[in-house]
Design an enzyme around this catalytic site. Structure first.
Site, short mmCIF file in Angstrom:
data_model
loop_
_atom_site.label_atom_id
_atom_site.label_comp_id
_atom_site.label_asym_id
_atom_site.label_seq_id
_atom_site.Cartn_x
_atom_site.Cartn_y
_atom_site.Cartn_z
N LYS A 111 28.98 -24.47 -16.59
CA LYS A 111 28.83 -25.28 -15.35
C LYS A 111 28.43 -24.39 -14.18
CE LYS A 111 30.29 -29.17 -17.12
NZ LYS A 111 29.38 -30.15 -17.60
N LYS A 194 23.55 -29.58 -28.07
CA LYS A 194 24.23 -30.85 -28.33
C LYS A 194 23.70 -32.00 -27.47
CE LYS A 194 27.85 -30.71 -24.91
NZ LYS A 194 29.08 -31.30 -24.48
N LYS A 197 25.87 -35.84 -21.75
CA LYS A 197 25.53 -36.60 -20.55
C LYS A 197 24.79 -35.72 -19.56
CE LYS A 197 29.68 -39.25 -21.21
NZ LYS A 197 31.12 -39.06 -21.08
P1 TYM Z 1 33.34 -35.85 -22.79
O1 TYM Z 1 33.44 -37.08 -21.94
O2 TYM Z 1 32.29 -34.86 -22.49
O3 TYM Z 1 33.17 -36.27 -24.30
C1 TYM Z 1 34.06 -37.21 -24.89
C2 TYM Z 1 34.26 -36.89 -26.35
O4 TYM Z 1 33.00 -36.91 -27.01
C3 TYM Z 1 32.82 -35.68 -27.69
N1 TYM Z 1 31.39 -35.30 -27.64
C4 TYM Z 1 30.70 -34.92 -28.72
N2 TYM Z 1 31.06 -34.78 -30.00
C5 TYM Z 1 30.10 -34.38 -30.86
N3 TYM Z 1 28.81 -34.14 -30.49
C6 TYM Z 1 28.42 -34.26 -29.22
N4 TYM Z 1 27.16 -34.03 -28.89
C7 TYM Z 1 29.37 -34.67 -28.26
N5 TYM Z 1 29.35 -34.88 -26.92
C8 TYM Z 1 30.59 -35.26 -26.56
C9 TYM Z 1 33.66 -34.66 -26.95
O5 TYM Z 1 34.00 -33.57 -27.78
C10 TYM Z 1 34.86 -35.49 -26.57
O6 TYM Z 1 35.77 -35.56 -27.64
N6 TYM Z 1 37.06 -33.00 -21.19
C11 TYM Z 1 36.74 -34.13 -22.04
C12 TYM Z 1 37.51 -35.38 -21.69
C13 TYM Z 1 38.98 -35.18 -21.68
C14 TYM Z 1 39.82 -35.06 -22.82
C15 TYM Z 1 41.14 -34.87 -22.31
C16 TYM Z 1 39.59 -35.11 -24.20
C17 TYM Z 1 39.76 -35.05 -20.57
N7 TYM Z 1 41.04 -34.87 -20.95
C18 TYM Z 1 42.22 -34.71 -23.16
C19 TYM Z 1 40.68 -34.96 -25.04
C20 TYM Z 1 41.96 -34.75 -24.52
C21 TYM Z 1 35.28 -34.42 -21.88
O7 TYM Z 1 34.68 -34.11 -20.90
O8 TYM Z 1 34.75 -35.14 -22.88
#
Ligand code: TYM
Length: 329
Positions: A111, A194, A197
């Protein structure tokens, strides 16, 4: 029953990476585990969304969660900012997290590279807030994609450190979970890493058929294989990775053989891939649109989730306060 927790940032719509990396597993686990799934809207503040778009995004992600199959009667489905116990635990965990370890986090470094003008403290302590999300329900299993692995390791460190400092065995050490398999990374179709967003390369559950066709047809390829059984370059591997998620095994085999024999036509592969993605996403898309317009239903889901999440969170926080020494008079 073992406690499971996972979340998704409310930064935009759900894409195939979110679905196959995480949400698909939430749906599978809700029948057999005590599940907490939430929308991380505090986390989304690191990029300073305006109030209207923040609210809109939470509503979209909530509709998408439900359309993808989450059942609010079985799992506790809630919005992070509805649970004030989470920011309090975050504050307490901040006292035992250190600048050095936070600065070393891969996501933080990424970031900083992407946005050097917005390196706020919220970004730095993002993993602490994530740990608070998980530990507030004392969850053991956390279904996430590969990109969250390091955050889970940090959560374990904070949990261990808390237990050690206060000489208790209070917090469990939560694990990233994918049914005993390797965690998944769904690639983008732009030939790079990957699907994400912030990467701007997502295929979203809400995309129309035409949008999906356009995105897939634009996917990066190469000039094609020239020798039998040639190793695939990353961009082509990525197309096959997504094909494996959405298509029948015979379809995958058919195109693998075509590639191995140097007879592959990428146009045909992409057409098939686009149609298989559409077949997969279009029923979900229809449900999203229907759920999104049902404000009464969404209101009920949010109220139910808030109540269940706060019951669990307030119990943990009361015990944590007692352990730390906030005992009242
Ligand atoms: P976020 O919103 O970026 O993504 C949500 C979930 O989707 C998974 N993910 C992916 N898995 C495989 N391939 C990809 N290209 C891909 N892109 C996203 C992420 O691994 C995630 O599981 N910090 C987290 C949100 C969060 C969270 C938590 C998750 C906040 N607190 C506590 C688990 C437990 C996040 O930004 O995910």
């Amino acid at each position: 029953m073992e406690t499971v927790l996972s979340g998704i940032r409310s930064t935009g719509n759900l894409h195939l990476g979110n679905y196959f990396g995480a949400v698909r597993n939430f749906v599978k686990m809700q029948n057999t585990h005590q599940c907490y799934f939430f929308i991380a809207d505090f986390h989304s503040l690191t990029t300073h969304p305006n109030p209207a778009s923040l609210h809109e995004n939470v509503k979209k992600v909530l509709s998408e969660y439900l359309a993808a199959g989450l059942d609010p009667e079985k799992a506790t489905l809630y919005i992070q900012s509805d649970v004030p116990e989470i920011p309090e635990l975050y504050l307490l965990l901040n006292m035992i997290s250190y600048l050095g370890e936070l600065e070393k986090t891969a996501n933080f470094k990424e970031k900083v590279r992407q946005n050097p003008e917005n390196v706020n403290a919220g970004l730095l302590t993002y993993p602490v807030l994530m740990a608070a999300d998980i530990l507030i329900h004392r969850a053991k299993k956390v279904p996430v994609g590969k990109d969250q692995e390091q955050h889970l390791e940090m959560t374990r460190n904070f949990a261990k450190r808390f237990n050690f400092l206060y000489k208790v065995e209070y917090f469990p050490e939560p694990e990233a979970f994918n049914f005993g398999e390797e965690l998944i990374k769904v690639p983008g179709l732009d030939g790079t890493g990957k699907m994400g967003k912030s990467e701007g390369n997502g295929i979203y559950l809400i995309d129309s058929s035409d949008e999906i066709r356009k995105k897939v047809m634009k996917a990066v390829t190469d000039a094609g294989p020239t020798t039998q059984n040639q190793e695939m370059p990353d961009a082509i591997k990525n197309l096959f990775s997504i094909l494996r998620l959405v298509s029948q095994a015979e379809t995958v085999k058919f195109f693998e053989e075509k590639y191995a024999n140097c007879e592959i036509r990428y146009g045909d592969l992409k057409k098939q891939l686009a149609e298989d993605i559409i077949r997969f996403t279009s029923p979900i898309r229809e449900r999203i649109l229907q759920i999104y317009s049902d404000s009464e239903y969404l209101k009920k889901v949010v109220a139910l989730g808030r109540e269940k999440a706060r019951a669990s969170a307030s119990k943990t926080l009361k015990e944590v306060r007692e352990i730390i020494g906030f005992r009242g008079f």
